[in-house]
Design a protein around this motif. Structure first.
Motif, PDB file in Angstrom:
ATOM      1  N   VAL A   1      22.503  21.174  24.883  1.00  0.00           N
ATOM      2  CA  VAL A   1      23.228  21.464  23.998  1.00  0.00           C
ATOM      3  C   VAL A   1      23.810  20.502  22.575  1.00  0.00           C
ATOM      4  CG1 VAL A   1      26.323  21.997  23.529  1.00  0.00           C
ATOM      5  CG2 VAL A   1      25.140  22.194  26.164  1.00  0.00           C
ATOM      6  N   ALA A   2      23.278  19.484  22.592  1.00  0.00           N
ATOM      7  CA  ALA A   2      23.877  18.582  21.491  1.00  0.00           C
ATOM      8  C   ALA A   2      22.722  19.056  20.847  1.00  0.00           C
ATOM      9  CB  ALA A   2      23.172  17.023  22.453  1.00  0.00           C
ATOM     10  N   MET A   3      21.078  19.269  21.410  1.00  0.00           N
ATOM     11  CA  MET A   3      19.836  19.531  20.278  1.00  0.00           C
ATOM     12  C   MET A   3      20.433  20.697  19.821  1.00  0.00           C
ATOM     13  SD  MET A   3      16.764  19.170  23.020  1.00  0.00           S
ATOM     14  CE  MET A   3      15.594  18.710  22.769  1.00  0.00           C
ATOM     15  N   ASP A   4      21.302  22.045  20.235  1.00  0.00           N
ATOM     16  CA  ASP A   4      21.204  23.149  18.982  1.00  0.00           C
ATOM     17  C   ASP A   4      22.817  22.895  18.018  1.00  0.00           C
ATOM     18  OD1 ASP A   4      20.517  24.877  20.403  1.00  0.00           O
ATOM     19  OD2 ASP A   4      22.356  26.463  19.886  1.00  0.00           O
ATOM     20  N   ALA A   5      23.408  22.245  19.130  1.00  0.00           N
ATOM     21  CA  ALA A   5      24.403  21.722  18.315  1.00  0.00           C
ATOM     22  C   ALA A   5      23.902  21.286  16.855  1.00  0.00           C
ATOM     23  CB  ALA A   5      25.727  20.733  18.663  1.00  0.00           C
ATOM     24  N   ILE A   6      23.557  20.367  17.074  1.00  0.00           N
ATOM     25  CA  ILE A   6      22.660  19.840  15.747  1.00  0.00           C
ATOM     26  C   ILE A   6      21.692  19.806  15.029  1.00  0.00           C
ATOM     27  CG2 ILE A   6      20.890  18.129  15.344  1.00  0.00           C
ATOM     28  CD1 ILE A   6      21.754  15.784  17.572  1.00  0.00           C
ATOM     29  N   TYR A   7      21.223  21.768  15.332  1.00  0.00           N
ATOM     30  CA  TYR A   7      19.641  22.687  15.003  1.00  0.00           C
ATOM     31  C   TYR A   7      21.376  23.607  13.826  1.00  0.00           C
ATOM     32  CZ  TYR A   7      17.425  26.319  13.920  1.00  0.00           C
ATOM     33  OH  TYR A   7      17.166  27.889  13.156  1.00  0.00           O
ATOM     34  N   THR A   8      22.547  23.732  14.732  1.00  0.00           N
ATOM     35  CA  THR A   8      23.178  24.108  14.464  1.00  0.00           C
ATOM     36  C   THR A   8      23.989  23.678  12.314  1.00  0.00           C
ATOM     37  OG1 THR A   8      23.945  25.150  16.030  1.00  0.00           O
ATOM     38  CG2 THR A   8      25.038  25.989  14.346  1.00  0.00           C
ATOM     39  N   SER A   9      23.822  22.476  12.710  1.00  0.00           N
ATOM     40  CA  SER A   9      24.340  21.897  11.922  1.00  0.00           C
ATOM     41  C   SER A   9      23.898  21.877  10.278  1.00  0.00           C
ATOM     42  CB  SER A   9      25.073  20.542  12.336  1.00  0.00           C
ATOM     43  OG  SER A   9      24.256  19.545  12.175  1.00  0.00           O
ATOM     44  N   ARG A  10      22.820  22.346  10.396  1.00  0.00           N
ATOM     45  CA  ARG A  10      21.689  21.736   9.367  1.00  0.00           C
ATOM     46  C   ARG A  10      22.164  22.360   8.294  1.00  0.00           C
ATOM     47  NH1 ARG A  10      16.285  24.921   8.780  1.00  0.00           N
ATOM     48  NH2 ARG A  10      17.746  27.158  10.283  1.00  0.00           N
ATOM     49  N   TYR A  11      23.035  23.521   8.554  1.00  0.00           N
ATOM     50  CA  TYR A  11      23.454  24.515   6.943  1.00  0.00           C
ATOM     51  C   TYR A  11      24.898  23.528   6.719  1.00  0.00           C
ATOM     52  CZ  TYR A  11      20.512  27.622   9.522  1.00  0.00           C
ATOM     53  OH  TYR A  11      19.173  28.370   9.792  1.00  0.00           O
ATOM     54  N   LYS A  12      25.618  22.679   7.311  1.00  0.00           N
ATOM     55  CA  LYS A  12      26.222  21.798   6.629  1.00  0.00           C
ATOM     56  C   LYS A  12      25.930  20.791   6.075  1.00  0.00           C
ATOM     57  CE  LYS A  12      28.874  23.187  10.767  1.00  0.00           C
ATOM     58  NZ  LYS A  12      29.860  23.189  12.067  1.00  0.00           N
ATOM     59  N   LYS A  13      26.947  19.777   5.061  1.00  0.00           N
ATOM     60  CA  LYS A  13      26.685  18.765   4.669  1.00  0.00           C
ATOM     61  C   LYS A  13      27.814  17.661   5.869  1.00  0.00           C
ATOM     62  CE  LYS A  13      27.675  17.099   0.515  1.00  0.00           C
ATOM     63  NZ  LYS A  13      28.674  16.865  -0.749  1.00  0.00           N
ATOM     64  N   MET A  14      26.795  16.512   5.661  1.00  0.00           N
ATOM     65  CA  MET A  14      26.707  16.638   6.994  1.00  0.00           C
ATOM     66  C   MET A  14      27.559  14.709   6.177  1.00  0.00           C
ATOM     67  SD  MET A  14      27.130  18.159   9.452  1.00  0.00           S
ATOM     68  CE  MET A  14      27.088  16.542  10.818  1.00  0.00           C
ATOM     69  N   TYR A  15      28.157  13.916   7.344  1.00  0.00           N
ATOM     70  CA  TYR A  15      28.172  12.626   6.115  1.00  0.00           C
ATOM     71  C   TYR A  15      27.987  11.511   6.940  1.00  0.00           C
ATOM     72  CZ  TYR A  15      30.874  14.585   2.546  1.00  0.00           C
ATOM     73  OH  TYR A  15      32.024  15.479   1.531  1.00  0.00           O
ATOM     74  N   HIS A  16      27.496  10.447   6.418  1.00  0.00           N
ATOM     75  CA  HIS A  16      27.285   9.406   8.058  1.00  0.00           C
ATOM     76  C   HIS A  16      27.762   7.806   7.121  1.00  0.00           C
ATOM     77  CE1 HIS A  16      23.676   6.125   9.057  1.00  0.00           C
ATOM     78  NE2 HIS A  16      25.350   5.800   9.339  1.00  0.00           N
ATOM     79  N   ALA A  17      28.877   7.287   8.597  1.00  0.00           N
ATOM     80  CA  ALA A  17      29.836   6.296   8.216  1.00  0.00           C
ATOM     81  C   ALA A  17      29.068   5.120   8.769  1.00  0.00           C
ATOM     82  CB  ALA A  17      30.861   7.259   8.227  1.00  0.00           C
ATOM     83  N   THR A  18      29.193   4.160   8.577  1.00  0.00           N
ATOM     84  CA  THR A  18      29.319   2.770   9.454  1.00  0.00           C
ATOM     85  C   THR A  18      30.229   1.776   9.417  1.00  0.00           C
ATOM     86  OG1 THR A  18      26.626   3.272   8.677  1.00  0.00           O
ATOM     87  CG2 THR A  18      27.712   1.660   9.986  1.00  0.00           C
ATOM     88  N   VAL A  19      30.485   1.285  10.481  1.00  0.00           N
ATOM     89  CA  VAL A  19      31.853   0.401  10.976  1.00  0.00           C
ATOM     90  C   VAL A  19      31.089  -0.849  11.924  1.00  0.00           C
ATOM     91  CG1 VAL A  19      33.538   1.859  10.345  1.00  0.00           C
ATOM     92  CG2 VAL A  19      32.422   1.836  12.472  1.00  0.00           C
ATOM     93  N   TYR A  20      32.140  -1.570  11.798  1.00  0.00           N
ATOM     94  CA  TYR A  20      31.495  -2.536  13.092  1.00  0.00           C
ATOM     95  C   TYR A  20      33.154  -2.620  13.912  1.00  0.00           C
ATOM     96  CZ  TYR A  20      28.418  -4.653   9.751  1.00  0.00           C
ATOM     97  OH  TYR A  20      27.282  -5.546   8.172  1.00  0.00           O
ATOM     98  N   ALA A  21      32.180  -2.831  15.183  1.00  0.00           N
ATOM     99  CA  ALA A  21      33.566  -3.265  16.568  1.00  0.00           C
ATOM    100  C   ALA A  21      32.982  -4.871  17.257  1.00  0.00           C
ATOM    101  CB  ALA A  21      33.265  -2.288  17.085  1.00  0.00           C
ATOM    102  N   GLY A  22      34.329  -5.406  17.450  1.00  0.00           N
ATOM    103  CA  GLY A  22      34.544  -6.560  17.525  1.00  0.00           C
ATOM    104  C   GLY A  22      34.212  -7.198  16.272  1.00  0.00           C
ATOM    105  N   LEU A  23      35.376  -8.441  16.216  1.00  0.00           N
ATOM    106  CA  LEU A  23      35.587  -9.162  14.856  1.00  0.00           C
ATOM    107  C   LEU A  23      35.283 -10.690  14.903  1.00  0.00           C
ATOM    108  CD1 LEU A  23      39.251  -7.211  14.261  1.00  0.00           C
ATOM    109  CD2 LEU A  23      36.795  -6.381  13.005  1.00  0.00           C
ATOM    110  N   ASP A  24      34.054 -10.750  15.817  1.00  0.00           N
ATOM    111  CA  ASP A  24      34.057 -12.033  15.648  1.00  0.00           C
ATOM    112  C   ASP A  24      32.972 -11.842  15.366  1.00  0.00           C
ATOM    113  OD1 ASP A  24      35.232 -14.980  16.048  1.00  0.00           O
ATOM    114  OD2 ASP A  24      33.145 -14.702  17.684  1.00  0.00           O
TER     115      ASP A  24
END
Length: 586
Positions: free
Chosen positions: A128-151
């Motif tokens: 299901v994940a493979m297929d969803a990712i395949y379908t998403s190729r026709y969209k512009k996708m954003y990649h964001a990065t964060v930290y969790a844990g503040l010490d």
């Protein structure tokens, strides 16, 4: 000479982009890439590759995320300024953004599928994940990065991939966790590798626009959502997740936390869905209290209460933190607060600290300015992200060891406060933390909204066996001498426990003037008499209700032995501790 300089430049770039001196692993030497090695499981391989597609745009700063969200179709740009926005990476003229999700305004636990649990078909879910990712190729996708844990003691890096049109979810996610500011990038570089470098970065693929479609090799029978339209698939062993068809920001926040808590649990921490604060008393001593409760139980109210300025108070967080079970120090996971807006009417002082709002309305004030309309007029569970500044006494780590655990319950048979003796009873009462349902939940048809619900340790986001949490909390009580209480913030036999009662009780405990004595026939439960709430142990109606509720807990523990093929079975001493309570009532 040229080669030397090129090598130096490459080395510097590697350091900037994050070599392997990190808390979680993002970059791998060639020799560490491959089958059976850390960070290279099947599900993770399916998800991570999508992040490097030529349809992916990297969003590096909060300013970029803000502008994308502000210009996203349907965003309401209010005229409410973001207070001191420059302090956390926004422009001085940034405004509070409002975005509404549609008909769904709460979390949907039913859609969660967790790898490793009995009956979860990873083979089918991976497809299901493979297929969803395949379908998403026709969209512009954003990649964001964060930290969790503040010490520096505990920081992990998380990545989100989400399609164009969902800029508000991305912006909220970057606000909710720690965006990569210069200070935190530096802190992360100097932080301790989690799990001796065996924990890879977290990767989350999300497509809220996803809808299942008939494709060869894909079956949706593996989804637990009866309508087969949504999925929240976690493979927490390998720090990755796939969220499909879910627009509510809370799914992304809690989905990320789910994985952070799983990493913490594997590495010697108790994962906590609750609040924690430190009191500095007049004699110079410190008292650290942790409160655990579900949405709407009062954990935020208790965590942020200022007690009329009687003590100097430091707040760690009101929703997510971890406790080191060796040192008993505690670390916050998130800088901001994702709070209900129901109790904060338009124009109230607290709204000064809003960064964004979800599922609220808007209107024009007398000056023609766009203002938020809160108080759940539009729908239940209106939400907002509030900045760190909302709590003036906020810290990211409390070094002083935790003194007490308070399980917040809404159980009409339990007085406003009881104290639990014995580590097994203390921990098993947390494992049977009972409450009434909250408006933040979507319920499957036919579920009785009034039945007491048991949610172990107030944490519906656990992705590992329950016994792990049981042992961690038991260790805190048994080896680290942490006190344990149950606080009832609901009603007691028809009489509402007011916040002033709970706060008064808390103050008496903190100041060490609370007098506890044995409660009725219980050898391991003590009570403090609180005016207006003295249980009458000679009232047969009350005693029979109390028996019924304690029996509910006993039955829950027994059910853990058989449900999910015994995945959440607790050690025998847990059952024995609660059985003893029931026997003493009889």
């Amino acid at each position: 000479m040229t080669i030397f300089f090129e090598n130096v430049i490459i080395f510097v770039i590697a350091r900037i982009e994050g070599g392997n001196d990190m808390s979680t692993k993002a970059n791998y030497p060639i020799s560490e890439i491959g089958k059976g090695k850390v960070g290279f499981s099947k599900t993770r391989s399916i998800i991570e590759a999508a992040f490097y597609g030529n349809n992916v745009v990297k969003v590096n700063t909060l300013k970029e995320a803000y502008n994308l969200a502000k210009n996203s179709p349907g965003t309401v740009v209010t005229d409410m300024p973001v207070y001191r926005g420059e302090e956390f990476g926004l422009d001085a003229d940034a405004k509070v953004l409002l975005f509404n999700d549609g008909a769904i305004t709460g979390r949907y636990a039913t859609a969660r599928r967790i790898a490793g649990e009995p009956g979860v078909d990873c083979e089918a879910l991976d497809k299901v994940a493979m297929d969803a990712i395949y379908t998403s190729r026709y969209k512009k996708m954003y990649h964001a990065t964060v930290y969790a844990g503040l010490d520096p003691e505990f920081m992990v890096k998380a990545h989100l991939l989400i399609p164009e049109g969902e800029e508000n979810i991305m912006y909220n996610w970057m606000l909710n966790f720690q965006y990569m500011s210069d200070d935190y990038v530096k802190m992360y570089k100097e932080s301790k590798p989690v799990g001796d470098g065996k924990e890879p970065d977290i990767y989350i693929f999300s497509d809220p626009q996803w809808a299942p479609s008939e494709n060869p090799g894909v079956s949706y029978d593996c989804l637990s959502d009866p309508a087969k339209k949504t999925l929240c698939y976690f493979n927490t062993e390998t720090n990755c997740a796939c969220i499909l068809g879910m627009r509510y920001f809370g799914e992304h926040k809690k989905g990320t936390l789910t994985m952070v808590w799983a990493i913490a649990n594997r590495n010697g921490y108790a994962s906590c869905h609750g609040g924690q604060k430190e009191y500095l008393l007049s004699d110079g001593s410190k008292y650290v209290a942790s409160v655990y409760g579900l949405s709407g139980s009062g954990k935020s109210t208790l965590t942020h209460a200022k007690h009329d300025g009687k003590y100097e108070i430091k707040v760690l967080h009101d929703d997510a933190f971890i406790i080191n079970t060796d040192t008993c120090a505690s670390i916050a996971i998130e800088p901001t607060y994702f709070d209900k807006t129901a109790d904060y009417p338009t124009g109230c002082e607290d709204n000064k600290y809003l960064l964004t709002a979800q599922n609220c309305s808007a209107t024009l004030d007398e000056d023609g300015k766009v203002q938020l309309v809160t108080e759940d007029i539009r729908n239940g569970n209106g939400r907002a992200i509030k900045s760190k500044l909302w709590s003036p006494n906020r810290v990211d780590k409390i070094d002083a060891p935790v003194n007490a655990i308070f399980w917040i319950m809404k159980d009409p048979t339990i007085p406003p406060i009881v104290k639990l003796k014995g580590a097994s009873l203390a921990s098993v009462m947390g494992a049977t933390l009972a409450t009434k349902r909250s408006s933040a939940e979507r319920l499957a048809p036919g579920v009785d909204p009034n039945k007491l619900v048991v949610v172990p340790y107030a944490n519906p986001f656990r992705t590992y066996p329950l016994s792990n949490d049981y042992e961690k909390f038991k260790k805190l009580v048994e080896e680290k001498n942490v006190d344990c209480y149950i606080v009832n913030t609901g009603d007691f036999m028809g009489k509402k426990v007011q916040p002033k009662d709970t706060l008064g009780i808390l103050e008496a405990i903190v100041e060490k003037r609370a007098q506890f004595h044995q409660w009725g026939s219980f050898s391991d439960i003590e009570i403090m008499d609180w005016e207006g709430f003295i249980p009458d142990m000679n009232d047969p109606e009350y005693v029979s209700q109390l028996k019924a509720r304690m029996n509910d807990r006993l039955n829950e523990i027994k059910a853990f032995e058989t449900e999910k093929e015994g995945y959440d079975k607790l050690p025998d001493d847990a059952l024995a501790a609660i059985q003893k309570v029931v026997d003493e009532l009889n």
